[in-house]
Design a protein around this motif. Structure first.
Motif, PDB file in Angstrom:
ATOM      1  N   ASP A  26      -9.596   5.827   7.783  1.00 54.74           N
ATOM      2  CA  ASP A  26      -8.651   5.146   8.660  1.00 54.74           C
ATOM      3  C   ASP A  26      -7.392   4.861   7.842  1.00 54.74           C
ATOM      4  N   PRO A  27      -6.287   5.558   8.123  1.00 51.54           N
ATOM      5  CA  PRO A  27      -5.079   5.361   7.311  1.00 51.54           C
ATOM      6  C   PRO A  27      -4.635   3.907   7.228  1.00 51.54           C
ATOM      7  N   ASP A  28      -4.861   3.140   8.288  1.00 54.57           N
ATOM      8  CA  ASP A  28      -4.425   1.746   8.302  1.00 54.57           C
ATOM      9  C   ASP A  28      -5.224   0.873   7.339  1.00 54.57           C
ATOM     10  N   LYS A  29      -6.362   1.370   6.873  1.00 51.05           N
ATOM     11  CA  LYS A  29      -7.178   0.595   5.937  1.00 51.05           C
ATOM     12  C   LYS A  29      -6.964   1.023   4.482  1.00 51.05           C
ATOM     13  N   CYS A  41       2.241   3.996   1.971  1.00 54.32           N
ATOM     14  CA  CYS A  41       2.467   5.043   2.962  1.00 54.32           C
ATOM     15  C   CYS A  41       1.128   5.509   3.536  1.00 54.32           C
ATOM     16  N   ARG A  42       1.193   6.227   4.637  1.00 58.84           N
ATOM     17  CA  ARG A  42      -0.024   6.594   5.380  1.00 58.84           C
ATOM     18  C   ARG A  42      -0.199   8.102   5.499  1.00 58.84           C
ATOM     19  N   ASN A  43       0.490   8.884   4.679  1.00 59.94           N
ATOM     20  CA  ASN A  43       0.485  10.339   4.845  1.00 59.94           C
ATOM     21  C   ASN A  43      -0.745  10.988   4.205  1.00 59.94           C
ATOM     22  N   THR A  44      -1.917  10.631   4.737  1.00 56.89           N
ATOM     23  CA  THR A  44      -3.156  11.241   4.259  1.00 56.89           C
ATOM     24  C   THR A  44      -3.499  12.483   5.066  1.00 56.89           C
ATOM     25  N   PRO A  45      -3.854  13.576   4.419  1.00 51.04           N
ATOM     26  CA  PRO A  45      -4.295  14.767   5.149  1.00 51.04           C
ATOM     27  C   PRO A  45      -5.693  14.606   5.719  1.00 51.04           C
ATOM     28  N   LEU A  46      -6.363  13.496   5.377  1.00 47.15           N
ATOM     29  CA  LEU A  46      -7.743  13.273   5.812  1.00 47.15           C
ATOM     30  C   LEU A  46      -7.837  12.255   6.937  1.00 47.15           C
ATOM     31  N   ASP A  47      -6.778  12.057   7.667  1.00 47.79           N
ATOM     32  CA  ASP A  47      -6.769  11.097   8.781  1.00 47.79           C
ATOM     33  C   ASP A  47      -7.908  11.409   9.754  1.00 47.79           C
TER      34      ASP A  47
END
Length: 431
Positions: free
Chosen positions: A394-397, A402-408
């Protein structure tokens, strides 16, 4: 960190030492910032010690991420040393090696000192700065390597910029050799590598300019010949192509002082994951074809690829929510590096000790660090994790700015429950 943290005893643990490849059940006592005892018979602790029953979880050396962007100085809107090290601790990384790609670049001893002081004041884990190989990372004039090393730089790296001029590179390698320093280089020919994703049928279907594999290997081939000429210690920062693996194999067999790394993204993702122009997967170098990914995994398993890095590169919304060709390169990854790597363990492609070696003991050997091993007297930089516990990204956690994870939204296994640096717990999940 306190100079003498309270003793901590881990019991009922699966102890894995990636440096030796050994594994055993037992306990480990951390005392005065170092590993005091470990093994099957370790079950008692000094008075006042905290006892942690691991319940069969893995206890291993903390991870060493040899390539991460920490934001300071100059890009605090993307990341700070405080937020980067918070992410690192949550992901089991106890040492972050910071790139020189800051503003100003880490090309002056004063900037090296700034990074070290900020890390000491605000960092949760160890931060070791890499300095620029050339002034302002422009590839035109060699940086003051001796002064930078004396100030505390652990290696020399221009970030995701290749030194195009072979004479400049030769001089840098020669001086680095004389100072016993490590040259780290991003190998992508800037003239061939002007595209935005891997060259091939998929890029043609998406209508995007491609980067051929040869852009990487042409530059690497040149570097390896300069290593043979100068005798320098050299590390290829990110290899992604089978052609590069062939060149590195020949160089190692010839006895050159050469090592290499790849990113967790290139080991676990391929160009098809870009899907419908997903800019969080726009990376430099680009994600390759699945056949190339499989060859990278095989090279990791045999030890040809020495290390795995996160290539943690936070990018804000304004630079990622653009058409793919215009979006910035980069993805965050330090917090999910271990769990993503465990995909390779669960698939049977890589053993757990080998994965941990590529993330801890091998980087420690390359950088000359005491960390990265489970043995008496070694620094108590440790992690405890359950390799099988599932979670959804969970990108918000995540703790990065920043939230630019390829594993969203990815389903992963491998929860880090405790992270310890020099005997002090810096991250812990509630029991």
């Amino acid at each position: 960190m306190p100079s003498h943290p309270a003793p901590i005893l881990f019991t009922n643990a699966r102890l894995i030492d990636p440096a030796s490849g050994t594994e055993m059940r037992g306990g480990l006592l951390a005392l005065n910032g170092a590993i005091s005892e470990l093994g099957p018979g370790v079950a008692s602790a000094p008075e006042g010690a905290r006892v942690i029953d691991c319940g069969g979880d893995v206890v291993a050396p903390g991870l060493i991420d040899m390539q991460a962007f920490v934001g300071e100085p100059g890009a605090e809107h993307r990341e700070t040393i405080a937020s980067a090290t918070l992410s690192a601790a949550a992901g089991g990384v106890t040492t972050l090696v910071a790139t020189s790609a800051t503003d100003p670049a880490v090309d002056d001893p004063a900037v090296v000192d700034f990074v070290l002081r900020r890390a000491r004041d605000t960092g949760r884990v160890r931060v070791l700065p890499m300095a620029a190989l050339t002034k302002a990372r422009e590839g035109k004039e060699m940086a003051e390597l001796g002064l930078l090393k004396q100030a505390g730089a652990v290696a020399f790296f221009d970030g995701a910029r290749s030194v195009k001029n072979a004479l400049v590179m030769r001089r840098a390698m020669t001086y680095a050799r004389d100072f016993g320093a490590l040259v780290v280089h991003f190998t992508q020919d800037p003239d061939l590598g002007g595209g935005v994703m891997n060259e091939g049928d998929f890029a043609l279907r998406l209508g995007l300019a491609g980067v051929p594999r040869e852009a990487e290997t042409v530059m690497l081939d040149r570097d390896l010949r300069l290593v043979a000429l100068t005798g320098a210690r050299y590390h290829a920062a990110i290899v992604t192509a089978a052609l590069s693996l062939d060149a590195l194999r020949r160089a190692k067999e010839a006895g050159l002082s050469v090592t290499c790394g790849t990113t967790i993204n290139h080991l676990t993702l391929n160009e098809n994951d870009i899907g419908d122009y997903r800019t969080f997967l726009k990376l430099r170098p680009p994600l390759r074809h699945e056949d190339e990914r499989k060859q990278l995994v095989a090279a990791l398993a045999e030890g040809l690829i020495d290390i795995i890095v996160s290539d943690h590169d936070p990018q804000d919304v304004e630079t990622k929510r653009l058409p793919f060709a215009e979006a910035e390169f980069g993805a965050i990854g330090v917090e999910t590096m271990l769990a993503a790597g465990l995909r390779l363990v669960h698939s049977g492609d890589v053993t757990l000790p080998r994965l941990l070696a590529a993330m801890s003991s091998r980087p420690a050997e390359i950088l000359g660090l005491e960390q990265g091993r489970l043995r008496k007297g070694a620094p108590a930089d440790l992690i405890r994790f359950d390799p099988d516990e599932p979670f959804v990204v969970d990108p918000d956690k995540l703790h990065s700015r920043c939230r630019n994870t390829p594993l969203d939204g990815a389903r992963l296994q491998g929860v880090v429950k405790t992270t310890m640096v020099a005997g002090e717990i810096v991250h812990e999940l509630p029991a």
